[in-house]
Scaffold this motif. Structure first.
Motif, PDB file in Angstrom:
ATOM      1  N   ALA A   1       3.464   5.062  -5.551  1.00  0.00           N
ATOM      2  CA  ALA A   1       3.557   3.591  -5.528  1.00  0.00           C
ATOM      3  C   ALA A   1       4.265   3.131  -4.254  1.00  0.00           C
ATOM      4  CB  ALA A   1       4.310   3.086  -6.765  1.00  0.00           C
ATOM      5  N   TRP A   2       5.337   3.821  -3.901  1.00  0.00           N
ATOM      6  CA  TRP A   2       6.103   3.497  -2.692  1.00  0.00           C
ATOM      7  C   TRP A   2       5.217   3.588  -1.453  1.00  0.00           C
ATOM      8  CZ3 TRP A   2      10.929   1.801  -1.409  1.00  0.00           C
ATOM      9  CH2 TRP A   2      11.354   2.013  -0.094  1.00  0.00           C
ATOM     10  N   VAL A   3       4.502   4.713  -1.366  1.00  0.00           N
ATOM     11  CA  VAL A   3       3.651   4.952  -0.203  1.00  0.00           C
ATOM     12  C   VAL A   3       2.542   3.897  -0.126  1.00  0.00           C
ATOM     13  CG1 VAL A   3       1.913   6.556   0.664  1.00  0.00           C
ATOM     14  CG2 VAL A   3       4.159   7.400   0.000  1.00  0.00           C
ATOM     15  N   LEU A   4       1.964   3.551  -1.299  1.00  0.00           N
ATOM     16  CA  LEU A   4       0.867   2.585  -1.306  1.00  0.00           C
ATOM     17  C   LEU A   4       1.352   1.178  -0.941  1.00  0.00           C
ATOM     18  CD1 LEU A   4      -1.199   3.629  -4.458  1.00  0.00           C
ATOM     19  CD2 LEU A   4      -1.899   3.804  -2.081  1.00  0.00           C
ATOM     20  N   VAL A   5       2.574   0.839  -1.314  1.00  0.00           N
ATOM     21  CA  VAL A   5       3.059  -0.513  -1.034  1.00  0.00           C
ATOM     22  C   VAL A   5       3.611  -0.620   0.389  1.00  0.00           C
ATOM     23  CG1 VAL A   5       4.774  -2.251  -1.661  1.00  0.00           C
ATOM     24  CG2 VAL A   5       3.532  -1.048  -3.442  1.00  0.00           C
TER      25      VAL A   5
ATOM     26  N   SER B   1      -1.743   7.438 -13.863  1.00  0.00           N
ATOM     27  CA  SER B   1      -1.916   6.026 -13.503  1.00  0.00           C
ATOM     28  C   SER B   1      -0.760   5.146 -13.957  1.00  0.00           C
ATOM     29  CB  SER B   1      -3.192   5.473 -14.131  1.00  0.00           C
ATOM     30  OG  SER B   1      -4.146   6.471 -14.280  1.00  0.00           O
ATOM     31  N   PHE B   2      -0.173   5.468 -15.111  1.00  0.00           N
ATOM     32  CA  PHE B   2       0.770   4.537 -15.728  1.00  0.00           C
ATOM     33  C   PHE B   2       1.969   4.218 -14.841  1.00  0.00           C
ATOM     34  CE2 PHE B   2      -1.597   6.302 -19.239  1.00  0.00           C
ATOM     35  CZ  PHE B   2      -1.906   5.179 -19.976  1.00  0.00           C
ATOM     36  N   VAL B   3       2.645   5.268 -14.316  1.00  0.00           N
ATOM     37  CA  VAL B   3       3.847   5.023 -13.522  1.00  0.00           C
ATOM     38  C   VAL B   3       3.481   4.252 -12.251  1.00  0.00           C
ATOM     39  CG1 VAL B   3       5.755   6.073 -12.287  1.00  0.00           C
ATOM     40  CG2 VAL B   3       5.001   7.045 -14.438  1.00  0.00           C
ATOM     41  N   VAL B   4       2.407   4.697 -11.575  1.00  0.00           N
ATOM     42  CA  VAL B   4       2.013   4.021 -10.337  1.00  0.00           C
ATOM     43  C   VAL B   4       1.781   2.537 -10.594  1.00  0.00           C
ATOM     44  CG1 VAL B   4       0.351   3.979  -8.446  1.00  0.00           C
ATOM     45  CG2 VAL B   4       0.933   6.144  -9.520  1.00  0.00           C
ATOM     46  N   ARG B   5       1.031   2.231 -11.653  1.00  0.00           N
ATOM     47  CA  ARG B   5       0.652   0.848 -11.895  1.00  0.00           C
ATOM     48  C   ARG B   5       1.780  -0.015 -12.445  1.00  0.00           C
ATOM     49  NH1 ARG B   5      -2.761   1.328  -8.434  1.00  0.00           N
ATOM     50  NH2 ARG B   5      -4.919   1.791  -8.907  1.00  0.00           N
TER      51      ARG B   5
ATOM     52  N   VAL C   1       6.312  -4.245  -9.031  1.00  0.00           N
ATOM     53  CA  VAL C   1       7.739  -4.513  -8.850  1.00  0.00           C
ATOM     54  C   VAL C   1       8.128  -4.283  -7.389  1.00  0.00           C
ATOM     55  CG1 VAL C   1      10.057  -3.915  -9.616  1.00  0.00           C
ATOM     56  CG2 VAL C   1       8.163  -3.796 -11.217  1.00  0.00           C
ATOM     57  N   LEU C   2       7.601  -3.211  -6.808  1.00  0.00           N
ATOM     58  CA  LEU C   2       7.887  -2.926  -5.403  1.00  0.00           C
ATOM     59  C   LEU C   2       7.339  -4.015  -4.497  1.00  0.00           C
ATOM     60  CD1 LEU C   2       7.316   0.831  -4.544  1.00  0.00           C
ATOM     61  CD2 LEU C   2       9.249  -0.593  -3.936  1.00  0.00           C
ATOM     62  N   GLN C   3       6.132  -4.498  -4.854  1.00  0.00           N
ATOM     63  CA  GLN C   3       5.511  -5.527  -4.026  1.00  0.00           C
ATOM     64  C   GLN C   3       6.347  -6.798  -4.003  1.00  0.00           C
ATOM     65  OE1 GLN C   3       1.652  -5.340  -5.642  1.00  0.00           O
ATOM     66  NE2 GLN C   3       0.815  -4.395  -3.802  1.00  0.00           N
TER      67      GLN C   3
ATOM     68  N   PHE D   1       6.496  11.622  -9.015  1.00  0.00           N
ATOM     69  CA  PHE D   1       5.399  11.510  -8.056  1.00  0.00           C
ATOM     70  C   PHE D   1       4.717  10.142  -8.131  1.00  0.00           C
ATOM     71  CE2 PHE D   1       5.959  16.069  -8.052  1.00  0.00           C
ATOM     72  CZ  PHE D   1       5.847  16.345  -6.702  1.00  0.00           C
ATOM     73  N   GLY D   2       4.675   9.553  -9.319  1.00  0.00           N
ATOM     74  CA  GLY D   2       4.080   8.226  -9.451  1.00  0.00           C
ATOM     75  C   GLY D   2       4.868   7.183  -8.663  1.00  0.00           C
ATOM     76  N   THR D   3       6.212   7.280  -8.733  1.00  0.00           N
ATOM     77  CA  THR D   3       7.052   6.360  -7.971  1.00  0.00           C
ATOM     78  C   THR D   3       6.823   6.558  -6.475  1.00  0.00           C
ATOM     79  OG1 THR D   3       8.685   6.605  -9.718  1.00  0.00           O
ATOM     80  CG2 THR D   3       9.419   5.528  -7.702  1.00  0.00           C
ATOM     81  N   LEU D   4       6.754   7.828  -6.076  1.00  0.00           N
ATOM     82  CA  LEU D   4       6.499   8.130  -4.665  1.00  0.00           C
ATOM     83  C   LEU D   4       5.169   7.530  -4.211  1.00  0.00           C
ATOM     84  CD1 LEU D   4       7.199   9.730  -2.069  1.00  0.00           C
ATOM     85  CD2 LEU D   4       5.962  11.646  -3.054  1.00  0.00           C
TER      86      LEU D   4
END
Lengths: 289, 278
Positions: free
Chosen positions: B84-88, B155-159, B164-166, B79-82
């Protein structure tokens, strides 16, 4: 002619189809993320405020006439007042030593500084008890000079300083590295002294990274629970910090009181997040720890 | 003559250890090195080390701690990866608020997190009301421990994934598409491998945090051995009953495991930075 037409047709059709699908996919992913964040973060956070004020502001205000609550606030402020400056000075020194010199074992030292992030707060507290407790290494000496560390404020401060040790160093090291040393060397050749270089050249360059580290240190220092719980002895009105007061009240089924105190810490968290966001916008740092 | 003496002077000065190093070394030894040595010595001089470390209560506490933390951090890995993806990649209303809220678990003191989670999932709480009729109990169970761990380690996975995605260039994906790869192929074969070091680093950081967590878990759990007692609470209970040897042994086991996780994280980060250079 017909071929080109069909090709254009299929291309437009495919494009259109995949775009609609893409759109659906996007909405779905955003939806899942929002539901997850709502369940995991927003609901619990909102709950702190609704529980605290569900009977109006009277319980919140009446808490301020509770001596134990006031003493918990005082202790929490004392902890932050000591730990934040001490770890800021250490963090600056360590960052300077690490970012401005190349030496063997540099990566190792950085890992050592990061250690408090990996060690359980309870184990951190345990180590302080093993050193300064009655049966600890320094127990006898401390008893002779009549200095109480464990189950008293010095132990609580030591435990909190341990937990918050890495923040400033960790935020300042990359900023210092990025800044480079040319400006400092230029200042030195122009005759500036070490202190002048630090105040006039280095500090203005690292100020946002430093501030970021200080904000994180302060949030953690005021909110630390595990390490403080081990060394404090949890004596109400004496060695009970605000996070401990919250737990104690909850354990004694005074849920209303617990939430009235928790809302203060919740506000602290909000202020921290706002300050963090502002600094991040200034510098584009983003870090969880 | 004066020139020579000033040179010797400056040489003397550079031979002396700078005071910033003295403060750094002194503080680190006082705060970190000596306490860690004290713990190791206290644990290793306990004759019954293995008996205490492998007692049934301890084994079950490790089981609850590590298995639950692993499940929680893997859950956040997905879910953290998801998120992060959505936020970027996407835009939606209140995106900035959501982005800032990701750090809340870090900013909110753990005892407050435990208190509010316990209230939300208690039978008359917002979530408890929905779950109790389904026969799902969260407070005072291992599930509660898991939910607290999910909260504090999100927070850890998202951050770690977000930056990296950006930096990842959209051209790479677009060229994969133009070469005929489907969206899912592009994701699995092009995007995921690049994100993997960051995802795993985030999972490991979250796992490390969840394993050590005390404040939120102690409040939501019943802390009964063999049910939902976690290792940090076991250390605390041993200390409360003045069993210093027992506390030191289990604390030592946890410290060694933390060091192994820290080492793994460093390896993962080195792996991730290799990708940067390419």
């Amino acid at each position: 002619m017909t071929i080109t037409k069909t090709i254009t047709k299929t291309i437009t059709k495919e494009n259109f189809g995949s775009k609609a699908k893409f759109f659906k996919m996007e909405t779905l992913l955003i939806g899942i993320s929002l539901v997850y964040i709502t369940l995991i973060i927003f609901l619990p956070a909102l709950n702190v405020f609704t529980e605290a004020f569900k009977n109006g502001v009277v319980p919140f205000i009446s808490n301020f006439s509770n001596q134990e609550f006031l003493s918990a606030i005082r202790l929490t402020l004392i902890i932050a007042f000591v730990c934040v400056p001490v770890n800021t000075v250490f963090g600056l020194c360590a960052a300077w030593a690490i970012a401005r010199h190349k030496f063997p074992g540099r990566a190792f030292i950085i890992s050592v500084i990061d250690l408090p992030f990996s060690i359980s707060p309870v184990v951190a507290g345990l180590m302080i008890v093993l050193l300064y407790g009655r049966q600890g290494w320094f127990g006898e000496i401390l008893e002779k000079i009549n200095l109480k560390i464990v189950f008293a404020t010095p132990g609580i401060i030591l435990a909190t300083a341990f937990i918050t040790l890495p923040f400033v160093a960790r935020e300042v090291i990359p900023v210092l590295e990025e800044m480079g040393r040319e400006q400092e060397e230029a200042a030195r050749t122009l005759g500036a002294k070490d202190w002048q270089i630090f105040w006039r050249v280095t500090l203005p360059n690292i100020r946002w990274g430093l501030l970021y580290g200080v904000i994180l240190t302060n949030a953690r220092a005021m909110g630390e629970f595990g390490a403080v719980a081990v060394v404090s002895g949890n004596i109400a009105g004496e060695t009970q910090s605000l996070p401990l007061f919250v737990e104690q009240a909850y354990k004694q089924y005074q849920t209303q009181e617990a939430f009235s105190a928790a809302v203060l810490l919740g506000l602290l968290a909000l202020v921290t997040l706002v300050a963090k966001t502002i600094v991040e916008q200034k510098t584009q740092i983003k870090d969880v720890e | 003559m004066t020139a020579v003496s000033s040179i010797t002077k400056s040489r003397n000065k550079s031979n002396k250890l700078p005071w910033t190093w003295i403060i750094t070394g002194g503080y680190l030894s006082f705060m970190l090195v000596i306490p860690v040595i004290a713990l190791f010595l206290r644990a290793s001089t306990t004759k019954t080390f293995w008996e205490i470390a492998t007692s049934p209560t301890a084994i079950s506490a490790y089981d609850v701690t590590f298995v639950t933390a692993l499940i929680a951090s893997l859950f956040n890995g997905v879910f953290g990866t998801l998120i992060a993806w959505v936020l970027v990649r996407y835009d939606f209303p209140f995106k900035k608020l959501v982005d800032a809220a990701i750090d809340l678990p870090f900013a909110l003191p753990t005892s407050v997190a435990g208190l509010t989670l316990a209230a939300v999932y208690s039978p008359d709480g917002w979530m408890g009301k929905l779950l109790t009729p389904l026969g799902i109990r969260v407070s005072f169970t291992r599930l509660g421990v898991g939910i607290a761990m999910i909260f504090i380690s999100l927070s850890f996975v998202v951050r770690t994934v977000q930056p990296v995605l950006q930096e990842m260039q959209k051209e790479v994906e677009e060229s994969a598409w133009s070469l005929g790869a489907s969206k899912s192929q592009t994701f699995v074969l092009v995007i995921l491998p690049t994100l993997m070091p960051a995802i795993l680093t985030g999972v490991a950081l979250g796992f490390s945090r969840a394993v050590g967590e005390y404040g939120s878990t102690v409040i939501i759990a019943s802390n009964v051995p063999f049910r939902d007692l976690i290792a940090p609470v076991l250390v605390f209970q041993r200390l409360e009953s003045f069993d210093y040897a027992g506390a030191a042994v289990i604390g030592c086991v946890m410290l060694v495991i933390s060091l192994i996780i820290l080492f793994t994280i460093n390896l993962l980060q080195a792996w991730g930075s290799k990708y940067d250079d390419n």
